[in-house]
Write a protein that holds these residues in place. Structure first.
Motif, PDB file in Angstrom:
ATOM      1  N   ALA A 181       0.838  -1.194   0.000  1.00 17.38           N
ATOM      2  CA  ALA A 181       0.000   0.000   0.000  1.00 17.38           C
ATOM      3  C   ALA A 181       0.875   1.248   0.000  1.00 17.38           C
ATOM      4  O   ALA A 181       1.914   1.285   0.662  1.00 17.38           O
ATOM      5  CB  ALA A 181      -0.913   0.001   1.217  1.00 17.38           C
ATOM      6  N   PHE A 182       0.427   2.260  -0.759  1.00 14.53           N
ATOM      7  CA  PHE A 182       1.112   3.536  -0.870  1.00 14.53           C
ATOM      8  C   PHE A 182       0.178   4.623  -0.373  1.00 14.53           C
ATOM      9  O   PHE A 182      -0.965   4.711  -0.842  1.00 14.53           O
ATOM     10  CB  PHE A 182       1.441   3.846  -2.332  1.00 14.53           C
ATOM     11  N   GLU A 183       0.636   5.472   0.526  1.00 14.82           N
ATOM     12  CA  GLU A 183      -0.117   6.661   0.932  1.00 14.82           C
ATOM     13  C   GLU A 183       0.788   7.858   0.692  1.00 14.82           C
ATOM     14  O   GLU A 183       1.828   8.004   1.347  1.00 14.82           O
ATOM     15  CB  GLU A 183      -0.536   6.602   2.393  1.00 14.82           C
ATOM     16  N   VAL A 184       0.405   8.699  -0.263  1.00 13.94           N
ATOM     17  CA  VAL A 184       1.241   9.826  -0.663  1.00 13.94           C
ATOM     18  C   VAL A 184       0.965  11.025   0.242  1.00 13.94           C
ATOM     19  O   VAL A 184      -0.189  11.373   0.500  1.00 13.94           O
ATOM     20  CB  VAL A 184       0.997  10.190  -2.143  1.00 13.94           C
ATOM     21  N   HIS A 185       2.059  11.660   0.701  1.00 17.72           N
ATOM     22  CA  HIS A 185       1.946  12.827   1.584  1.00 17.72           C
ATOM     23  C   HIS A 185       2.347  14.121   0.887  1.00 17.72           C
ATOM     24  O   HIS A 185       1.840  15.188   1.212  1.00 17.72           O
ATOM     25  CB  HIS A 185       2.822  12.640   2.820  1.00 17.72           C
ATOM     26  N   PHE A 216       6.044   9.441   0.757  1.00 17.39           N
ATOM     27  CA  PHE A 216       4.910   8.539   0.925  1.00 17.39           C
ATOM     28  C   PHE A 216       5.226   7.489   1.963  1.00 17.39           C
ATOM     29  O   PHE A 216       6.376   7.246   2.312  1.00 17.39           O
ATOM     30  CB  PHE A 216       4.505   7.904  -0.413  1.00 17.39           C
ATOM     31  N   THR A 217       4.164   6.893   2.476  1.00 17.84           N
ATOM     32  CA  THR A 217       4.289   5.760   3.389  1.00 17.84           C
ATOM     33  C   THR A 217       4.026   4.507   2.578  1.00 17.84           C
ATOM     34  O   THR A 217       3.048   4.430   1.827  1.00 17.84           O
ATOM     35  CB  THR A 217       3.290   5.866   4.560  1.00 17.84           C
ATOM     36  N   LEU A 218       4.913   3.540   2.736  1.00 18.11           N
ATOM     37  CA  LEU A 218       4.826   2.261   2.033  1.00 18.11           C
ATOM     38  C   LEU A 218       4.623   1.177   3.079  1.00 18.11           C
ATOM     39  O   LEU A 218       5.356   1.107   4.064  1.00 18.11           O
ATOM     40  CB  LEU A 218       6.127   2.037   1.260  1.00 18.11           C
ATOM     41  N   GLY A 255      -2.592  12.786  -0.070  1.00 20.16           N
ATOM     42  CA  GLY A 255      -3.863  12.259   0.406  1.00 20.16           C
ATOM     43  C   GLY A 255      -4.337  11.020  -0.327  1.00 20.16           C
ATOM     44  O   GLY A 255      -5.273  10.360   0.116  1.00 20.16           O
ATOM     45  N   ASP A 256      -3.709  10.684  -1.447  1.00 22.55           N
ATOM     46  CA  ASP A 256      -4.118   9.504  -2.207  1.00 22.55           C
ATOM     47  C   ASP A 256      -3.546   8.225  -1.593  1.00 22.55           C
ATOM     48  O   ASP A 256      -2.442   8.210  -1.052  1.00 22.55           O
ATOM     49  CB  ASP A 256      -3.665   9.600  -3.661  1.00 22.55           C
ATOM     50  N   PHE A 257      -4.323   7.167  -1.723  1.00 21.26           N
ATOM     51  CA  PHE A 257      -3.962   5.845  -1.213  1.00 21.26           C
ATOM     52  C   PHE A 257      -4.131   4.842  -2.344  1.00 21.26           C
ATOM     53  O   PHE A 257      -5.160   4.842  -3.020  1.00 21.26           O
ATOM     54  CB  PHE A 257      -4.890   5.485  -0.036  1.00 21.26           C
ATOM     55  N   VAL A 258      -3.106   4.026  -2.571  1.00 22.06           N
ATOM     56  CA  VAL A 258      -3.153   3.019  -3.630  1.00 22.06           C
ATOM     57  C   VAL A 258      -2.848   1.664  -3.010  1.00 22.06           C
ATOM     58  O   VAL A 258      -1.824   1.491  -2.339  1.00 22.06           O
ATOM     59  CB  VAL A 258      -2.138   3.330  -4.749  1.00 22.06           C
ATOM     60  N   LEU A 259      -3.729   0.696  -3.227  1.00 22.92           N
ATOM     61  CA  LEU A 259      -3.571  -0.660  -2.709  1.00 22.92           C
ATOM     62  C   LEU A 259      -3.208  -1.591  -3.862  1.00 22.92           C
ATOM     63  O   LEU A 259      -3.876  -1.595  -4.895  1.00 22.92           O
ATOM     64  CB  LEU A 259      -4.866  -1.131  -2.051  1.00 22.92           C
ATOM     65  N   VAL A 260      -2.148  -2.370  -3.666  1.00 20.56           N
ATOM     66  CA  VAL A 260      -1.703  -3.340  -4.667  1.00 20.56           C
ATOM     67  C   VAL A 260      -1.846  -4.727  -4.043  1.00 20.56           C
ATOM     68  O   VAL A 260      -1.176  -5.053  -3.069  1.00 20.56           O
ATOM     69  CB  VAL A 260      -0.239  -3.096  -5.094  1.00 20.56           C
ATOM     70  N   ARG A 261      -2.727  -5.524  -4.618  1.00 18.79           N
ATOM     71  CA  ARG A 261      -3.008  -6.866  -4.085  1.00 18.79           C
ATOM     72  C   ARG A 261      -1.997  -7.878  -4.603  1.00 18.79           C
ATOM     73  O   ARG A 261      -1.367  -7.651  -5.638  1.00 18.79           O
ATOM     74  CB  ARG A 261      -4.419  -7.278  -4.496  1.00 18.79           C
TER      75      ARG A 261
END
Length: 155
Positions: A56-60, A101-103, A78-84
């Motif tokens: 998961a990526f949360e961009v700051h 970003f937080t990974l 503010g965007d969040f991207v989930l990679v399954r």
């Protein structure tokens, strides 16, 4: 003697700085959380997938370009991207400002070892060394899908 970095420490992989927030050893390998700063016009990760990991990526700050399966996505603050598991993905900073970003990986599968291995290869200018990269990736649930150029240059 244990030489594993303490929480809050991390590594530098070319233009990417990774700081460990929640290490896999502190969470029973359930989750790993990392603060990442990606320099302007810097590669992050070439196209790959994981069999078990959810990422998961949360961009700051800044704009992170991701390749998700067959589409490009730009994620901003503010965007969040989930990679399954099983989803092909890559990321880079194609902009002129750094991206923060937080990974997150779950399970962590000792992800710090992967980052440290990448940092060692980057320090030796070996991110295009197919044998070394394949061996490192095989040890950390990572399958390369498009060669190794994306690890050392922005595509």
């Amino acid at each position: 003697m244990d030489t594993t970095p303490e929480p809050g420490t991390g590594v530098t992989i070319g233009g990417m700085q990774v700081r460990y927030l929640a290490r896999s050893d502190a969470t029973g390998d359930a989750i790993g959380i990392y603060a990442v700063t990606l320099a302007a016009c810097a590669p992050g990760a070439g196209l790959h997938r994981h069999a078990r990991l959810t990422e998961a990526f949360e961009v700051h700050e800044g704009a992170l370009t991701l390749r998700l399966n067959d589409r490009d996505v730009t994620a901003g603050p503010g965007d969040f991207v989930l990679v399954r598991p099983g989803e092909a993905h890559a990321f880079a900073n194609r902009g002129v400002r750094p991206v923060r970003f937080t990974l997150t990986f779950t399970p962590a599968l000792h992800r710090e070892g992967f980052f440290e291995g990448l940092a060692a290869l980057a320090a030796e200018d070996r991110l295009r060394d197919e044998g070394a990269m394949r061996a490192l990736m095989a040890a950390y649930d990572q399958e390369p899908l498009a060669g190794f150029a994306g690890w050392s240059e922005v595509g």
